[in-house]
Design an enzyme around this catalytic site. Sequence first.
Site, mmCIF file in Angstrom:
data_model
loop_
_atom_site.group_PDB
_atom_site.id
_atom_site.type_symbol
_atom_site.label_atom_id
_atom_site.label_comp_id
_atom_site.label_asym_id
_atom_site.label_seq_id
_atom_site.Cartn_x
_atom_site.Cartn_y
_atom_site.Cartn_z
ATOM 1 N N LYS A 50 -21.890 -16.114 -20.462
ATOM 2 C CA LYS A 50 -20.802 -15.134 -20.518
ATOM 3 C C LYS A 50 -19.827 -15.280 -19.353
ATOM 4 O O LYS A 50 -18.605 -15.255 -19.547
ATOM 5 C CB LYS A 50 -21.402 -13.724 -20.541
ATOM 6 C CG LYS A 50 -20.389 -12.601 -20.443
ATOM 7 C CD LYS A 50 -21.028 -11.272 -20.755
ATOM 8 C CE LYS A 50 -22.183 -10.956 -19.828
ATOM 9 N NZ LYS A 50 -21.740 -10.606 -18.461
ATOM 10 N N THR A 51 -20.343 -15.439 -18.143
ATOM 11 C CA THR A 51 -19.459 -15.552 -16.978
ATOM 12 C C THR A 51 -18.593 -16.799 -17.079
ATOM 13 O O THR A 51 -17.407 -16.775 -16.732
ATOM 14 C CB THR A 51 -20.289 -15.584 -15.681
ATOM 15 O OG1 THR A 51 -21.080 -14.404 -15.595
ATOM 16 C CG2 THR A 51 -19.381 -15.671 -14.469
ATOM 17 N N ASP A 229 -15.920 -6.784 -18.633
ATOM 18 C CA ASP A 229 -17.267 -7.327 -18.775
ATOM 19 C C ASP A 229 -18.275 -6.185 -18.870
ATOM 20 O O ASP A 229 -17.993 -5.056 -18.452
ATOM 21 C CB ASP A 229 -17.577 -8.212 -17.562
ATOM 22 C CG ASP A 229 -18.851 -9.024 -17.742
ATOM 23 O OD1 ASP A 229 -19.319 -9.143 -18.888
ATOM 24 O OD2 ASP A 229 -19.370 -9.534 -16.737
ATOM 25 N N GLU A 230 -19.452 -6.477 -19.409
ATOM 26 C CA GLU A 230 -20.533 -5.479 -19.544
ATOM 27 C C GLU A 230 -20.021 -4.202 -20.219
ATOM 28 O O GLU A 230 -20.272 -3.081 -19.771
ATOM 29 C CB GLU A 230 -21.129 -5.146 -18.164
ATOM 30 C CG GLU A 230 -21.642 -6.347 -17.386
ATOM 31 C CD GLU A 230 -22.925 -6.929 -17.950
ATOM 32 O OE1 GLU A 230 -23.384 -6.454 -18.997
ATOM 33 O OE2 GLU A 230 -23.458 -7.862 -17.325
ATOM 34 N N GLN A 260 -28.513 -5.013 -24.093
ATOM 35 C CA GLN A 260 -28.709 -4.852 -22.658
ATOM 36 C C GLN A 260 -28.043 -3.575 -22.130
ATOM 37 O O GLN A 260 -27.719 -3.477 -20.950
ATOM 38 C CB GLN A 260 -28.172 -6.078 -21.913
ATOM 39 C CG GLN A 260 -28.897 -7.360 -22.281
ATOM 40 C CD GLN A 260 -28.425 -8.556 -21.481
ATOM 41 O OE1 GLN A 260 -28.653 -8.647 -20.266
ATOM 42 N NE2 GLN A 260 -27.766 -9.482 -22.140
ATOM 43 N N ARG A 610 -34.683 -12.310 -17.960
ATOM 44 C CA ARG A 610 -34.267 -12.829 -16.647
ATOM 45 C C ARG A 610 -35.020 -14.118 -16.319
ATOM 46 O O ARG A 610 -34.627 -14.862 -15.425
ATOM 47 C CB ARG A 610 -34.571 -11.821 -15.529
ATOM 48 C CG ARG A 610 -33.911 -10.455 -15.590
ATOM 49 C CD ARG A 610 -32.433 -10.510 -15.810
ATOM 50 N NE ARG A 610 -32.133 -10.393 -17.236
ATOM 51 C CZ ARG A 610 -30.949 -10.652 -17.769
ATOM 52 N NH1 ARG A 610 -29.962 -11.083 -17.011
ATOM 53 N NH2 ARG A 610 -30.741 -10.517 -19.062
#
Length: 758
Positions: A50-51, A229-230, A260, A610
């Site tokens: 994503k980043t 984002d998020e 998430q 993670r």
Amino acid sequence: MIMIEPRTDRLSGRGELEMKLLEDLNPSQVEAVTHVDGPLLVIAGAGTGKTRVITRRIAYMIHEGIAPWNILAITFTKKAAGEMKERVAQLGVATGAWVSTFHSMCVQMLRPFADLVGLRASFTIYDADDQKKLYKQILQGQREFDEKDLSLVMSVISRAKNELVSPSLLEERGENPAFVGIYRAYQAALRKANAMDFDDLLYYVAKLLLENEDYRRHWTDRFRYVLVDEYQDTNHAQYVIVRELAKERGNVCATGDPDQAIYTWRGADIRNILDFEHDFPNAKVVKLERNYRSTKTILRAASEMIRNNTERKERELYTDKVETEPIKLLVCRDDEEEAEHIAAEVLRLQEDGVELRDMAVFYRTNAQSRVFEKVFSGHRIPYVLIGAVGFYERKEVKDILAYLRVLVNDSDNVSLARILNVPPRGIGNTSISRLETWAEAHGTSLLTAVREAETIQGMPARAKQSLREFLSLLDQLRTFTQKPVADLVEATIKNTRYVEMLEASGKPEDMDRIDNLEELQRAAAIYDAANPERGLAGFLEDITLLSDVDKYDENANAVPLMTLHCAKGLEFRVVFLSGLVDGLLPHYNSMETQAEIEEERRLCYVGMTRAKEKLYLTYPLERSFWGASRCSGPSRFLSEIPPDTITPGRRVTRVRRTSRRWNVDGDDEDEADRSGRHPGERGAAGAEPPQTDARARTPSRSRQVSGFSPGERVNHNTFGPGRVVQLEGSGEQAKAIVRFDDGYERKLMLKYANLTKI
């Protein structure tokens, strides 16, 4: 109606730079990067790059001819914002896009227009500690609420601000008049101190965008392309800010993952991302499904578990990484043995060449860290506690920072009260109280009262002399405010004689405090080098807005210990997800509704995803709870993981799965029966999480439920005194949500809880 602004400045063809921006992206990533105009929703699964997509998208837009200063990219941590800026700069395009956290962005959007909300541009941002001090002052004059209700009061008012509810609107909705009065008094106190809290930053920007056309036009002309984002973690105020900035042109890109979404407790609304296509009807949706982080086993285990949620967007994550060993399940006698086994694995993996920084221990609540700290210290395993008292929350650091804050904002009463007698200079609590009373009576600041101390009746002569010297000290320090921040920090430490006070104490811990002051000066020097134009106000702003994750040094070779909420956005070669028992994960305060269970499942999913190479799932058969030992049934989430993805750890001889749950047989015959349960004392009545043993669910007797009302003070035999927040159900199903004086909120079955009215 959302209008799409046409653009005619698009460069034609794909040159060398454009190919460089796209060459190592998969087809879905390319689609997300190159869709420039119009609304775009990117559903980015865990570990799907994503980043990379966001940074390439910013660079691509600039390459396509969009002015960098017309691009706004919003994220949730300073660390993420810094990483995005750095990556964009490395891509060889002109920089200048505004990449920021929500709160930092709002500060910049408010300072030039502070007068619109009744403040000056030099306003201070109050952190949680400052807020508590201000609330305590207000609660002293209340009959219905006192300091024991502090957490409840702060929570209610914070939620109101996140929902853009003013005190007047709260009153119209029929909220407790005492709450409304406290809300009004708190906002008035902030205004008098020329200060805002974190929630105000979002509240005021959202309100101005909604109600002030000139303000809205100023920022929508500036930000013609908005990336957030998020998005699944946005609350209502943040949603309104994004919507208002983007609704005219429709050039908004939201990235996130409903699986998430783990911040409902602080106001985040998962519907913001689920309803994006409703809010922006012409939106293009791109799903990033190729995972670059985890092994196939870890990815399949997590994906199968999260499919049990209903509030999500279906997608199929996959990975090209080679298959490796299964997930290990470690079942232990109690939480201390659980920590011991994790420590042993850490030491073994370290011998195999895994760096300590590449392993992490996750847990549901901060209270679980205690046993890991104890065991890791005993084994001399270096660790770092994420989310504990941070560097900038240490007393000596906050004292020096309070001096700096007063220099920036002379109305900051909380900071001034903190330092009036620090180091001790003969200004006692009685004198400070007289100053505060005088300031309140005259409707002015505490610093004005200090300047008028000579005229205040009853002020001792020694205190007057000390206050004169204090004012002289502030005048000396003001001469440094135009110099580098590091010079001002050094002058403050020296001129206040703070180090002399610490040295005179003779306490070993005060020597560490001196080291911390030296570190503060080093931090200021680093800031000066990176921000030569921002000065003192920017330094204080950055410190206040740091999150727990921002303070995490990924280069320190120590095992990070953190809650699952802190873990989002991070990744490690090895992850230990501990405390997998019903009552902890899912937490017993979040087990009453389907929505609560789904959020707890998302927390578990975040923890599992993670892990890059190895994942350990651990749980104790027995755990400590409020001083008592209690049985712990395995988390229901374990039964949702495919059995063929898990193998028993060294402590367990067999793991078998029934139609409802995992059953674990230990290698000690007297340790657990075949249902996985272990003998132990039952925990506090009324707070026991649902048991896997049917017999434990059958009450020995039934009794009449006494009547309670919201707001009543009650007492519980284990948890002590508290206040009823909310009542649910009736008869034998009646429940009460009680905010106890320890700061925790618990949902109790009234027929078991034995609550008594105070």
